[in-house]
Design a protein around this motif. Structure first.
Motif, PDB file in Angstrom:
ATOM      1  N   GLU A 108       0.824  -1.268  -0.057  1.00  0.00           N
ATOM      2  CA  GLU A 108       0.119  -0.065  -0.050  1.00  0.00           C
ATOM      3  C   GLU A 108       0.881   1.093   0.146  1.00  0.00           C
ATOM      4  N   GLY A 109       1.065   1.905  -1.076  1.00  0.00           N
ATOM      5  CA  GLY A 109       1.714   3.224  -1.163  1.00  0.00           C
ATOM      6  C   GLY A 109       3.210   3.043  -1.372  1.00  0.00           C
ATOM      7  N   ASN A 110       3.943   2.134  -0.923  1.00  0.00           N
ATOM      8  CA  ASN A 110       5.384   1.840  -1.167  1.00  0.00           C
ATOM      9  C   ASN A 110       5.508   1.638  -2.720  1.00  0.00           C
ATOM     10  N   PRO A 111       6.666   2.047  -3.256  1.00  0.00           N
ATOM     11  CA  PRO A 111       7.014   1.578  -4.568  1.00  0.00           C
ATOM     12  C   PRO A 111       6.830  -0.076  -4.668  1.00  0.00           C
ATOM     13  N   ASP A 112       6.462  -0.472  -6.084  1.00  0.00           N
ATOM     14  CA  ASP A 112       6.206  -1.920  -6.211  1.00  0.00           C
ATOM     15  C   ASP A 112       7.574  -2.763  -5.854  1.00  0.00           C
ATOM     16  N   PHE A 113       7.182  -3.779  -5.122  1.00  0.00           N
ATOM     17  CA  PHE A 113       8.532  -4.663  -5.117  1.00  0.00           C
ATOM     18  C   PHE A 113       9.104  -5.220  -6.201  1.00  0.00           C
ATOM     19  N   ILE A 114      10.556  -5.597  -5.924  1.00  0.00           N
ATOM     20  CA  ILE A 114      11.197  -6.173  -7.239  1.00  0.00           C
ATOM     21  C   ILE A 114      11.272  -7.502  -6.871  1.00  0.00           C
ATOM     22  N   TRP A 115      10.986  -8.529  -7.992  1.00  0.00           N
ATOM     23  CA  TRP A 115      11.218  -9.738  -7.896  1.00  0.00           C
ATOM     24  C   TRP A 115      12.197 -10.207  -8.958  1.00  0.00           C
ATOM     25  N   ILE A 116      13.125 -10.704  -8.451  1.00  0.00           N
ATOM     26  CA  ILE A 116      14.450 -11.142  -9.694  1.00  0.00           C
ATOM     27  C   ILE A 116      14.537 -12.772  -9.456  1.00  0.00           C
ATOM     28  N   ARG A 117      14.561 -13.333 -10.842  1.00  0.00           N
ATOM     29  CA  ARG A 117      14.896 -14.536 -10.857  1.00  0.00           C
ATOM     30  C   ARG A 117      15.694 -14.834 -12.240  1.00  0.00           C
ATOM     31  N   ASN A 118      16.847 -15.401 -11.968  1.00  0.00           N
ATOM     32  CA  ASN A 118      17.887 -15.491 -13.236  1.00  0.00           C
ATOM     33  C   ASN A 118      18.109 -14.157 -13.631  1.00  0.00           C
ATOM     34  N   ASN A 119      18.396 -13.352 -12.696  1.00  0.00           N
ATOM     35  CA  ASN A 119      18.865 -11.875 -13.181  1.00  0.00           C
ATOM     36  C   ASN A 119      17.754 -11.280 -14.094  1.00  0.00           C
ATOM     37  N   GLU A 120      16.498 -11.604 -14.017  1.00  0.00           N
ATOM     38  CA  GLU A 120      15.509 -11.041 -14.761  1.00  0.00           C
ATOM     39  C   GLU A 120      14.547 -10.628 -13.846  1.00  0.00           C
ATOM     40  N   VAL A 121      13.769  -9.422 -14.196  1.00  0.00           N
ATOM     41  CA  VAL A 121      12.780  -9.071 -13.372  1.00  0.00           C
ATOM     42  C   VAL A 121      11.508  -9.481 -13.632  1.00  0.00           C
ATOM     43  N   LEU A 122      10.781 -10.188 -12.803  1.00  0.00           N
ATOM     44  CA  LEU A 122       9.410 -10.627 -12.993  1.00  0.00           C
ATOM     45  C   LEU A 122       8.347  -9.615 -12.942  1.00  0.00           C
ATOM     46  N   LYS A 123       7.277  -9.799 -13.657  1.00  0.00           N
ATOM     47  CA  LYS A 123       6.183  -8.975 -13.440  1.00  0.00           C
ATOM     48  C   LYS A 123       4.967  -9.887 -13.039  1.00  0.00           C
ATOM     49  N   PRO A 124       4.593  -9.982 -11.679  1.00  0.00           N
ATOM     50  CA  PRO A 124       3.769 -10.793 -11.238  1.00  0.00           C
ATOM     51  C   PRO A 124       2.181 -10.090 -11.381  1.00  0.00           C
ATOM     52  N   GLU A 125       1.042 -10.978 -11.458  1.00  0.00           N
ATOM     53  CA  GLU A 125      -0.198 -10.296 -11.587  1.00  0.00           C
ATOM     54  C   GLU A 125      -0.601  -9.916  -9.984  1.00  0.00           C
ATOM     55  N   TYR A 126      -1.346  -9.182  -9.873  1.00  0.00           N
ATOM     56  CA  TYR A 126      -1.907  -8.601  -8.649  1.00  0.00           C
ATOM     57  C   TYR A 126      -3.526  -8.361  -8.646  1.00  0.00           C
ATOM     58  N   GLN A 127      -4.020  -8.397  -7.465  1.00  0.00           N
ATOM     59  CA  GLN A 127      -5.340  -7.894  -7.331  1.00  0.00           C
ATOM     60  C   GLN A 127      -5.522  -6.691  -6.640  1.00  0.00           C
ATOM     61  N   THR A 128      -6.464  -5.779  -6.909  1.00  0.00           N
ATOM     62  CA  THR A 128      -6.350  -4.310  -6.114  1.00  0.00           C
ATOM     63  C   THR A 128      -7.628  -4.627  -5.335  1.00  0.00           C
ATOM     64  N   ILE A 129      -7.257  -4.018  -4.162  1.00  0.00           N
ATOM     65  CA  ILE A 129      -8.437  -3.679  -3.282  1.00  0.00           C
ATOM     66  C   ILE A 129      -8.506  -2.540  -2.788  1.00  0.00           C
ATOM     67  N   GLN A 130      -9.840  -1.881  -3.002  1.00  0.00           N
ATOM     68  CA  GLN A 130     -10.065  -0.583  -2.636  1.00  0.00           C
ATOM     69  C   GLN A 130     -10.318  -0.265  -1.139  1.00  0.00           C
ATOM     70  N   SER A 131      -9.793   0.755  -0.387  1.00  0.00           N
ATOM     71  CA  SER A 131     -10.297   0.823   0.749  1.00  0.00           C
ATOM     72  C   SER A 131     -11.573   1.363   1.164  1.00  0.00           C
ATOM     73  N   LYS A 132     -12.590   0.913   2.129  1.00  0.00           N
ATOM     74  CA  LYS A 132     -13.973   1.282   2.168  1.00  0.00           C
ATOM     75  C   LYS A 132     -13.802   2.911   2.774  1.00  0.00           C
ATOM     76  N   ASP A 133     -13.081   2.925   3.678  1.00  0.00           N
ATOM     77  CA  ASP A 133     -12.956   4.202   4.564  1.00  0.00           C
ATOM     78  C   ASP A 133     -12.238   5.538   3.973  1.00  0.00           C
ATOM     79  N   PHE A 134     -11.171   4.926   3.090  1.00  0.00           N
ATOM     80  CA  PHE A 134     -10.352   5.788   2.894  1.00  0.00           C
ATOM     81  C   PHE A 134     -10.236   5.786   1.234  1.00  0.00           C
TER      82      PHE A 134
END
Lengths: 385, 86
Positions: A108-134
Motif C-alpha cells: 500500500e503506497g510503497n514502490p512496487d517490489f522487485i522480484w528477480i529470478r535468473n537476473n531478470e525482473v518478473l512481473k507478477p499479477e496482482y489484485q487491487t483492493i480499494q479501501s472502504k473508509d479511505f
C-alpha cells in the motif's frame, strides 16, 4: 529452501529517528517468515511512531492470518492524525512466505517490489483492493510462488526518489534505476547475502544523493531464497560411553559447519576418529580458555564457561574478543543450528569450592536455543544424547 | 637428549582453579629452556573427573609426571628436576 531476510536503513539528513520501520518474525516450526516495512508520514519521531505502529500491528494481523483488508482498515483508523496535514498516514509492504516458496505480498503506497529470478525482473499479477473508509488508498495483493535463487526487494520511496530534481536524475533514481544497481551487483556477486545486498544498496543510494544528504528516510528490505547454512555443535560426553564412536561419526559426517565445545568431548571425538586435537596456549584469549585445532572441525573450544559467555553475548549483543565471540559468530553465520548435547556430567564441575558457579550444560543450551530462535530468528534443534 | 613435553590442561575445572594463570608458561618456557622443552595446551587431561571428590586442579603434565595444583613455580621445578635427571 531457506528465506534469508534482512533490512538496511538510513535516516533522512539531520533527523535523529528513522521514519521507516521494519518488523519481522520467523516461525521455525511452521517454516514461515512474516515481514513488514512501513514508511510513516513526514519524518523524525512522528513518522517513526506511525511506521512503528503500522508495522507491528500489521505483523500481528498477518501472523494470525487475519483478513488483510479488514486489518488495514483497523490500522488506518487507529493511527494518530497529523496536526499539520490533518490526516493519518503510513505506507507499507508486507510479505508472508513459507519455505516451500508460497508467498503472499500486500503493498500500500510503497514502490512496487522487485522480484528477480535468473537476473531478470518478473512481473507478477496482482489484485487491487480499494479501501472502504479511505478514498485514495488502494492495496495490491500478490499471491506468488518463489523458487530457489529468487530475490525479492522492497523499498521505501526514499530509495526510488533519491536525487530527484538533480541534473542526472530529474525524476529521482526511480524503480528502474534501482533495478539496474541490483542486477549489476548480482552479476558480480550472485550469491550475496540479503544483509550484504541491502547494506550495499542503501550505501549506493546515499552516494547518489547530492552531498550524500538523504532527503527522505531510505529502507531496503531484501529476501533471498537459498539453501540453508547448517551447522552442528557437539558439547558434552554422550551418556552411554559405548555410543561414543557412533556419535563421533555422526558428527564428522555432518555436511555443514562443525564445532566442538568441551575439552573432554574434543578428546572423545579425537580418540574415536583418530584425529589429533592440538591446543595452542597462545590462542587463549581474554578470560576464557583458547581455541584448539582439529582437522575437519571448524571450531574446538572449551565447554561450559565458553557457552555461558556465548549466551551472555547473544543476549546482550555486546562481546569481547575471545572464544565465546568466535562461537557466537559461528552460530550467527548459520541459519539452522543443531546441538548434540552429551548428558554425562563431570562431577568436578559442581564442587562447591570452585571459585565460580558453573551452570548445568543442559540449561545453558536450552537458553542459547531460545535466544537464537527468538532474537536471531534461527532454526534450532537440540538433541540430548 | 629428548625434548621434555609440558602439557597444560585448559579444561573447565583446571581453567577456573587457576589454570588461566599458567598461560604465561607459554612465553616463559621457551625463553628459559629454548628448544629443550616443548609446551602446549591440552583441551582436557581428564584428571579432574577421575578423583572428582578430591580434585587437585589445575593439572599440568611434564612428560608423564603429573603436577597437581600447578603453579608456574611448581611446573618449572618439575622441569628442572627432570633436566637434572637426564
Amino acid at each position: 529452501m531457506f528465506i534469508d531476510i534482512a533490512c538496511s536503513q538510513k535516516r533522512k539528513y539531520n533527523q535523529n529517528a528513522y521514519g521507516d520501520f521494519f518488523a519481522s518474525n520467523r516461525f521455525p516450526n511452521m517454516n514461515r517468515v512474516v515481514a513488514v516495512l512501513s514508511d510513516g508520514l513526514g519524518s523524525g519521531i512522528k513518522a517513526n511512531i506511525l511506521a512503528c505502529m503500522t508495522s507491528t500491528m500489521l505483523l500481528k494481523f498477518m501472523e494470525n492470518n487475519s483478513d488483510i483488508e479488514k486489518s488495514c482498515e483497523v490500522i488506518m483508523n487507529s493511527l494518530p492524525v497529523c496536526k499539520v496535514r490533518g490526516i493519518s498516514y503510513s505506507t507499507f509492504s508486507a510479505i508472508d512466505c513459507y519455505d516451500d516458496g508460497k508467498a503472499k505480498i500486500v503493498e500500500e503506497g510503497n514502490p512496487d517490489f522487485i522480484w528477480i529470478r535468473n537476473n531478470e525482473v518478473l512481473k507478477p499479477e496482482y489484485q487491487t483492493i480499494q479501501s472502504k473508509d479511505f478514498k485514495n488508498r488502494k492495496m495490491k495483493v500478490y499471491n506468488i510462488t518463489l523458487e530457489k535463487g529468487d530475490r525479492i526487494i522492497f523499498c521505501s520511496d526514499g530509495a526510488t526518489q533519491v536525487a530527484m530534481g538533480s541534473k542526472q536524475y530529474p525524476l529521482g533514481l526511480e524503480r528502474s534505476g534501482l533495478i539496474k544497481i541490483i542486477l549489476n551487483k548480482l552479476n558480480n556477486e550472485s550469491d550475496i547475502s540479503s544483509k550484504d545486498l541491502s547494506d550495499y544498496l542503501v550505501k549506493q543510494i546515499q552516494y547518489i544523493a547530492p552531498n550524500k544528504e538523504l532527503k527522505d528516510d531510505t529502507s531496503i528490505l531484501s529476501l533471498y531464497c537459498r539453501d540453508p547454512r547448517e551447522s552442528l555443535i557437539f558439547t558434552g560426553p554422550p551418556f552411554h560411553n559405548e555410543k561414543d564412536n557412533y556419535w563421533a561419526n555422526t558428527f564428522i559426517n555432518f555436511k555443514g559447519k562443525k564445532a566442538i565445545s568441551g575439552g573432554t568431548t574434543a578428546n572423545i571425538i579425537s580418540r574415536e576418529l583418530n584425529i589429533p586435537v592440538k591446543s595452542h596456549m597462545s590462542l587463549s584469549m581474554g578470560k576464557l580458555p583458547g581455541l584448539s585445532k582439529m582437522e575437519g572441525v571448524d571450531i574446538v573450544c572449551e565447554g561450559i564457561l565458553t557457552l555461558t559467555k556465548t549466551l551472555e553475548y547473544l543476549e546482550s549483543g555486546k562481546c569481547e574478543n575471545n572464544a565465546a565471540k568466535v562461537l557466537m559468530d559461528f552460530m550467527l553465520d548459520s541459519d539452522v543450528i543443531q546441538f548434540l548435547v552429551g548428558a554425562q556430567m563431570n562431577k568436578a564441575h559442581y564442587d562447591p569450592n570452585l571459585p565460580i558457579e558453573i551452570e548445568i550444560r543442559k540449561n545453558v543450551i536450552k537458553k542459547i536455543a531460545l535466544v537464537l530462535e527468538e532474537k536471531y530468528l534461527k532454526k534450532v534443534n537440540v538433541q540430548f544424547i | 637428549m629428548e625434548k621434555i613435553s609440558v602439557k597444560v590442561c585448559t579444561g573447565t575445572t583446571c581453567f577456573v582453579m587457576g589454570g588461566a594463570n599458567l598461560q604465561e608458561l607459554h612465553d616463559l618456557i621457551p625463553r628459559k629452556y629454548g628448544d629443550k622443552v616443548e609446551v602446549s595446551g591440552s583441551p582436557c587431561l581428564g584428571l579432574c573427573s577421575i578423583n572428582w571428590e578430591y580434585s587437585k586442579a589445575p593439572y599440568v603434565k611434564v612428560n608423564e609426571a603429573v603436577v597437581n595444583e600447578a603453579t608456574v613455580e611448581k611446573v618449572l621445578a618439575e622441569i628442572d628436576k627432570q633436566i637434572g635427571n637426564n
